[in-house]
Scaffold this motif. Structure first.
Motif, PDB file in Angstrom:
ATOM      1  N   ASP A  22       0.873  -1.163   0.000  1.00 13.09           N
ATOM      2  CA  ASP A  22       0.000   0.000   0.000  1.00 13.09           C
ATOM      3  C   ASP A  22       0.924   1.231   0.000  1.00 13.09           C
ATOM      4  O   ASP A  22       2.100   1.121   0.336  1.00 13.09           O
ATOM      5  CB  ASP A  22      -0.873  -0.053   1.260  1.00 13.09           C
ATOM      6  CG  ASP A  22      -1.642   1.226   1.461  1.00 13.09           C
ATOM      7  OD1 ASP A  22      -2.385   1.612   0.543  1.00 13.09           O
ATOM      8  OD2 ASP A  22      -1.496   1.855   2.533  1.00 13.09           O
ATOM      9  N   ASP A  24      -0.077   5.267   0.795  1.00 12.50           N
ATOM     10  CA  ASP A  24      -0.280   6.249   1.866  1.00 12.50           C
ATOM     11  C   ASP A  24      -0.436   5.547   3.222  1.00 12.50           C
ATOM     12  O   ASP A  24      -1.251   4.649   3.361  1.00 12.50           O
ATOM     13  CB  ASP A  24      -1.525   7.093   1.557  1.00 12.50           C
ATOM     14  CG  ASP A  24      -1.398   8.515   2.092  1.00 12.50           C
ATOM     15  OD1 ASP A  24      -0.452   8.785   2.854  1.00 12.50           O
ATOM     16  OD2 ASP A  24      -2.257   9.344   1.751  1.00 12.50           O
ATOM     17  N   GLY A  25       0.365   5.972   4.192  1.00 11.60           N
ATOM     18  CA  GLY A  25       0.312   5.361   5.522  1.00 11.60           C
ATOM     19  C   GLY A  25       1.232   4.166   5.674  1.00 11.60           C
ATOM     20  O   GLY A  25       1.457   3.666   6.766  1.00 11.60           O
ATOM     21  N   THR A  26       1.787   3.703   4.536  1.00 12.52           N
ATOM     22  CA  THR A  26       2.672   2.532   4.562  1.00 12.52           C
ATOM     23  C   THR A  26       4.101   2.901   4.157  1.00 12.52           C
ATOM     24  O   THR A  26       5.047   2.608   4.887  1.00 12.52           O
ATOM     25  CB  THR A  26       2.115   1.420   3.646  1.00 12.52           C
ATOM     26  OG1 THR A  26       0.802   1.080   4.103  1.00 12.52           O
ATOM     27  CG2 THR A  26       2.999   0.172   3.684  1.00 12.52           C
ATOM     28  N   ASP A 222      -1.661  -0.372   5.864  1.00  8.02           N
ATOM     29  CA  ASP A 222      -2.017   0.231   7.155  1.00  8.02           C
ATOM     30  C   ASP A 222      -3.522   0.185   7.435  1.00  8.02           C
ATOM     31  O   ASP A 222      -3.954   0.596   8.503  1.00  8.02           O
ATOM     32  CB  ASP A 222      -1.544   1.694   7.204  1.00  8.02           C
ATOM     33  CG  ASP A 222      -2.330   2.585   6.255  1.00  8.02           C
ATOM     34  OD1 ASP A 222      -2.415   2.244   5.055  1.00  8.02           O
ATOM     35  OD2 ASP A 222      -2.878   3.609   6.715  1.00  8.02           O
ATOM     36  N   ASP A 227      -6.534  -3.160   2.886  1.00  4.60           N
ATOM     37  CA  ASP A 227      -5.283  -3.897   2.630  1.00  4.60           C
ATOM     38  C   ASP A 227      -5.320  -5.298   3.234  1.00  4.60           C
ATOM     39  O   ASP A 227      -5.084  -6.293   2.544  1.00  4.60           O
ATOM     40  CB  ASP A 227      -4.085  -3.139   3.234  1.00  4.60           C
ATOM     41  CG  ASP A 227      -4.007  -1.701   2.754  1.00  4.60           C
ATOM     42  OD1 ASP A 227      -4.208  -1.487   1.548  1.00  4.60           O
ATOM     43  OD2 ASP A 227      -3.756  -0.801   3.579  1.00  4.60           O
TER      44      ASP A 227
HETATM   45 MG   LIG Z   1      -2.913   3.235   3.247  1.00  7.81          MG
END
Ligand SMILES: [Mg+2]
Length: 270
Positions: A22, A24-26, A222, A227
């Motif tokens: 993933d 964004d956030g990962t 995340d 995910d």
């Molecule tokens: Mg994400």
């Protein structure tokens, strides 16, 4: 020995051939790359494995994404990406070879569908066999009403690239494709077949493209509801990182458990 946040043996991650990541956030947060991203990606390459960024967002093309991550210093070319648009092209090509498909989305989305070999129209056409919607950040009322007419007056099979209701932006959220489909459901009574995460289809298509098995693949992200759920649905090992949306409490409370939990990808040095 590689161990996760709960000191669980995670050595089997070293044998994976495909890392579906993933974004964004990962690997980054909005536009800021995480400190450990480069080292993590290098460790994948040094194990003769490959990383592919998997995203539901069908408003941007793969070329747009290459530019975006290059600016952050992430090494990637077009084959390091797999978007819900790519998955849609692979899926629809099998079912609708040469048949007309009505599509609505951004100009770059429509171009990717055509470049992928699909026979696409963006104007009303009764002979279309399928309808495919992408996240349309160039939406107009005219496009929305043409799509509505397609749904109300034809029996074309209805698909949408991904089900997300909202898309995060710097001030909060904007409505994403799922919200648009909800509006169209109110108008037409029809709901689409979704292709992106959390559906396993997207991961099946990514593995097919890369020529690997489920056992050789891991999904890292995340978000539990997309995910981790997509990996679970596809029967693939999953890693939840705590650098984005999911908290330890969320993981405890969520029905589907990731195989491993790490604070962030910087802790997964193979
Ligand atoms: Mg994400």
């Amino acid at each position: 020995m590689l161990t996760d946040f709960f000191n669980q043996n995670a050595e089997r991650l070293k044998n994976k051939k495909l890392f579906l990541l993933d974004m964004d956030g990962t690997v980054y947060n909005e536009n800021t790359v995480f400190g450990g991203t480069a080292a993590f990606l290098d460790s994948i390459l040094s194990h003769n494995a490959k990383y592919v960024f998997v995203t539901n967002n069908s408003s941007k093309s793969v070329a747009d994404y290459v530019k975006k991550v290059e600016k952050m210093g992430i090494k990637a070319n077009e084959d390091n990406f797999f978007t819900s648009t790519n998955a849609s092209v692979m899926l629809l090509k099998k079912t609708y070879q040469g048949a007309l498909i009505y599509a609505q989305g951004t100009a770059s989305f429509i171009k990717e569908l055509k470049d992928g070999g699909l026979n696409i129209t963006t104007v009303y056409d009764k002979s279309a066999k399928a309808i495919l919607l992408g996240f349309d950040t160039e939406l107009t009322f005219e496009k929305l009403s043409t799509t509505s007419k397609m749904l109300c007056t034809t029996n074309a099979t209805y698909y949408a690239t991904h089900p997300d209701y909202v898309c995060p932006v710097n001030y909060g959220f904007v409505p994403d494709l799922g919200s648009m489909c909800f509006g169209l459901f109110k108008a037409s009574g029809k709901n689409p077949i979704y292709i992106g995460k959390p559906k396993p289809q997207m991961l099946y298509s990514a593995m097919e493209r890369e020529g690997v098995t489920k056992e050789e693949t891991v999904v890292i992200g995340d978000r539990l509801s997309t995910d981790i759920t997509s990996g679970y649905n596809a029967g693939i090992d999953t890693v939840c990182v705590l650098s984005g949306e999911a908290t330890l409490k969320d993981i405890q409370e969520f029905q589907i458990k990731p195989a491993f939990v790490f604070e962030g990808i910087e802790k997964i040095i193979l």
